[in-house]
Design a protein around this motif. Structure first.
Motif, PDB file in Angstrom:
ATOM      1  N   LEU A 170       0.994   4.575  -2.626  1.00  0.00           N
ATOM      2  CA  LEU A 170       0.923   5.331  -1.810  1.00  0.00           C
ATOM      3  C   LEU A 170       1.954   6.201  -2.668  1.00  0.00           C
ATOM      4  O   LEU A 170       1.912   7.738  -2.806  1.00  0.00           O
ATOM      5  CB  LEU A 170       0.861   5.915  -0.927  1.00  0.00           C
ATOM      6  CG  LEU A 170      -0.613   5.080  -0.179  1.00  0.00           C
ATOM      7  CD1 LEU A 170      -0.617   5.286   1.269  1.00  0.00           C
ATOM      8  CD2 LEU A 170      -1.825   6.459  -0.184  1.00  0.00           C
ATOM      9  N   LEU A 211     -11.542   9.686  -1.955  1.00  0.00           N
ATOM     10  CA  LEU A 211     -10.585   8.728  -2.891  1.00  0.00           C
ATOM     11  C   LEU A 211     -11.455   7.502  -3.652  1.00  0.00           C
ATOM     12  O   LEU A 211     -12.066   7.056  -2.756  1.00  0.00           O
ATOM     13  CB  LEU A 211      -9.486   8.466  -2.448  1.00  0.00           C
ATOM     14  CG  LEU A 211      -8.653   8.985  -1.583  1.00  0.00           C
ATOM     15  CD1 LEU A 211      -7.670   9.012  -1.472  1.00  0.00           C
ATOM     16  CD2 LEU A 211      -8.226  10.856  -3.148  1.00  0.00           C
ATOM     17  N   LEU A 264      -5.963   8.799 -10.883  1.00  0.00           N
ATOM     18  CA  LEU A 264      -6.747   8.897  -9.632  1.00  0.00           C
ATOM     19  C   LEU A 264      -8.108   9.809  -9.499  1.00  0.00           C
ATOM     20  O   LEU A 264      -8.003  10.418 -11.168  1.00  0.00           O
ATOM     21  CB  LEU A 264      -5.817   9.790  -8.917  1.00  0.00           C
ATOM     22  CG  LEU A 264      -6.550  10.306  -7.330  1.00  0.00           C
ATOM     23  CD1 LEU A 264      -6.782   8.525  -6.069  1.00  0.00           C
ATOM     24  CD2 LEU A 264      -5.888  10.589  -6.145  1.00  0.00           C
ATOM     25  N   SER A 298      -7.545   3.713  -5.033  1.00  0.00           N
ATOM     26  CA  SER A 298      -5.666   4.522  -4.599  1.00  0.00           C
ATOM     27  C   SER A 298      -5.182   4.839  -6.599  1.00  0.00           C
ATOM     28  O   SER A 298      -5.458   4.788  -7.084  1.00  0.00           O
ATOM     29  CB  SER A 298      -4.689   3.872  -4.150  1.00  0.00           C
ATOM     30  OG  SER A 298      -4.804   2.295  -4.533  1.00  0.00           O
ATOM     31  N   THR A 299      -4.404   5.579  -6.373  1.00  0.00           N
ATOM     32  CA  THR A 299      -3.921   6.469  -7.860  1.00  0.00           C
ATOM     33  C   THR A 299      -2.707   5.131  -8.320  1.00  0.00           C
ATOM     34  O   THR A 299      -2.153   4.102  -7.260  1.00  0.00           O
ATOM     35  CB  THR A 299      -2.436   6.958  -6.967  1.00  0.00           C
ATOM     36  OG1 THR A 299      -2.682   8.276  -6.522  1.00  0.00           O
ATOM     37  CG2 THR A 299      -1.656   7.233  -8.348  1.00  0.00           C
ATOM     38  N   ILE A 305       0.725  -1.471  -0.095  1.00  0.00           N
ATOM     39  CA  ILE A 305      -0.302  -0.085  -0.247  1.00  0.00           C
ATOM     40  C   ILE A 305       0.736   1.303  -0.344  1.00  0.00           C
ATOM     41  O   ILE A 305       0.296   2.071  -0.648  1.00  0.00           O
ATOM     42  CB  ILE A 305      -1.448   0.231   1.300  1.00  0.00           C
ATOM     43  CG1 ILE A 305      -1.842  -1.333   1.648  1.00  0.00           C
ATOM     44  CG2 ILE A 305      -1.465   1.302   1.729  1.00  0.00           C
ATOM     45  CD1 ILE A 305      -3.210  -1.666   2.252  1.00  0.00           C
ATOM     46  N   VAL A 324     -11.852   6.689   1.908  1.00  0.00           N
ATOM     47  CA  VAL A 324     -11.770   5.745   0.036  1.00  0.00           C
ATOM     48  C   VAL A 324     -13.163   4.768   0.464  1.00  0.00           C
ATOM     49  O   VAL A 324     -13.660   3.674   0.967  1.00  0.00           O
ATOM     50  CB  VAL A 324     -10.481   4.918  -0.043  1.00  0.00           C
ATOM     51  CG1 VAL A 324      -9.946   3.933  -1.377  1.00  0.00           C
ATOM     52  CG2 VAL A 324      -9.494   5.809   0.680  1.00  0.00           C
TER      53      VAL A 324
END
Length: 407
Positions: free
Chosen positions: A101, A362, A387, A365-366, A97, A161
């Motif tokens: 990030l 969000l 994103l 995630s990206t 993770i 998220v």
């Protein structure tokens, strides 16, 4: 984690040392007389160095916070260890993770083929597009400028998220209702509370480029790792701007856009705040919010505040001196945001309040993804970062802004 903490401690100690050995003596001189030209130049140089320390410390603190959130997020997703493995599994998942990030993790190759207009290539043949990383005598290190990211995020914005990008609706209490005086044997008075809604969409942001296979093979640095990390950072910079000053409707509503003005400065001072203005801004926010409040301001606004002096000519600003902690102003931490307006007439250059009432949504995630097939015809490796996000101040009483007065 340990190395980040050590770096934060080292930078904070260096900053404190610089103030005590050079800044403090100059501040004492300023309380007695005007600076000479050399002293003023020395103080301005020290001020720039002090700002640089703050920016570097804030960047490391954000990195540390991201890693801590990743560890906590991994624990939540994995639930109890008996179902998903032992502590090592949790740590491994947290590392994955963290890589996402930071923009370091890439998914499997894609078959997405962009149009010719979308293709931008990094290559050996063009110096600025990658050729400067290839050479016969070359250090396997890269000098990178430091970047400023979101001060709104650093100040404690709440992030949630969702797995999918459908609209999220949050009910919001608009008014409390009210009690009233009553007389004996009459109907008790009172008005009902009212409600409204805050909606969160999923605005899409991305970055895309191709890298020639020659550059991938010949570069003495990890060009793939660098590019994917920078793409993740580019999206962070773009969304950070939206969370600060986004206009809403077709993009996130920035905190400056959503917040009301708590204090307007005096006329004839070019939009600069006074010490009294800062106190008024702080007190424009209700006391319950001040327990978790922070300041977010542009660099020029911080510089303007740091130059304020008392009647004896002594600077009112003092460095915090606590390891890894941001500077304090009137009892609350200060965070710089590069997207806030600079000090100016009518400009909203400072915000104060409880930034946990600014919510960031969000979708996942990206995503940092690589394809060896998308640019097959030009012998390039394609990378893209995507994103989907939104943001809004869910409680407009929580944060107020300072606005420069008229000219």
């Amino acid at each position: 984690m340990a190395s980040v903490a050590e770096d934060i401690k080292r930078l904070a100690e260096e900053q404190k040392r610089a103030w005590e050995t050079e800044g403090k003596p100059l501040a004492d001189i300023a309380s007695e007389r005007e600076f000479t030209a050399d002293e003023r130049e020395k103080f301005e140089t020290l001020e720039r160095a002090y700002n640089s320390f703050d920016e570097r410390i804030n960047t490391l603190v954000m990195q540390r916070d991201l890693e801590e959130r990743a560890q906590a997020f991994a624990g939540e997703l994995l639930g109890n260890r008996s179902a998903f493995g032992n502590a090592a599994d949790v740590a491994k998942f947290a590392d994955e993770i963290r890589e996402v990030l930071r923009g370091e993790r890439r998914n499997n190759p894609l078959d997405y083929v962009p149009s010719a207009e979308e293709v931008r290539a990094l290559s050996v043949g063009t110096a600025a597009a990658g050729g400067n990383t290839v050479g016969k005598t070359f250090l396997t290190q890269l000098v990178e400028p430091l970047r400023q990211f979101s001060g709104v995020y650093a100040a404690g914005a709440y992030v949630f998220v969702t797995e999918k990008g459908d609209e999220v609706t949050l009910p919001r209490l608009a008014s409390f209702g009210a009690a009233g005086a009553a007389t004996e044997a009459t109907q008790l008075p009172g008005t009902d509370p009212t409600f409204n809604q805050v909606k969160f969409g999923a605005y899409k942001y991305g970055d895309y480029r191709g890298i020639s296979n020659e550059l991938v093979e010949d570069s003495l640095i990890d060009i793939e790792g660098l590019v994917t990390r920078l793409m993740g950072e580019n999206i962070s910079v773009l969304t950070g701007q939206k969370f600060a000053v986004g206009a809403g409707t077709t993009e996130p509503t920035g905190v400056v856009t959503a917040a009301t003005v708590g204090k307007t400065g005096a006329t004839g001072v070019g939009g600069a705040p006074s010490w009294d203005d800062l106190i008024d801004l702080q007190e424009s926010v209700l006391a319950p919010y001040q327990a978790r409040a922070a300041w977010v301001a542009s660099n020029t606004a911080v510089a303007s505040v740091r130059k304020l002096k008392d009647l004896q000519g002594r600077y009112l600003w003092e460095p915090n001196g606590q390891t890894g902690a941001p500077s304090q102003l009137l009892g609350n931490p200060v965070h710089r945001d590069p997207f806030f307006a600079g000090v100016g007439v009518g400009a909203k250059s400072i915000a104060y309040g409880d930034f946990s009432r600014y919510w960031i949504r969000l979708v996942g995630s990206t995503r940092i993804e690589r394809s060896d097939h998308a640019l097959f015809g030009s012998d390039q490796v394609a990378f893209r970062a995507v994103l989907r996000a939104d943001g809004n101040l869910v409680d407009t009483s929580a944060v107020k802004t300072f606005q420069g007065g008229a000219s």
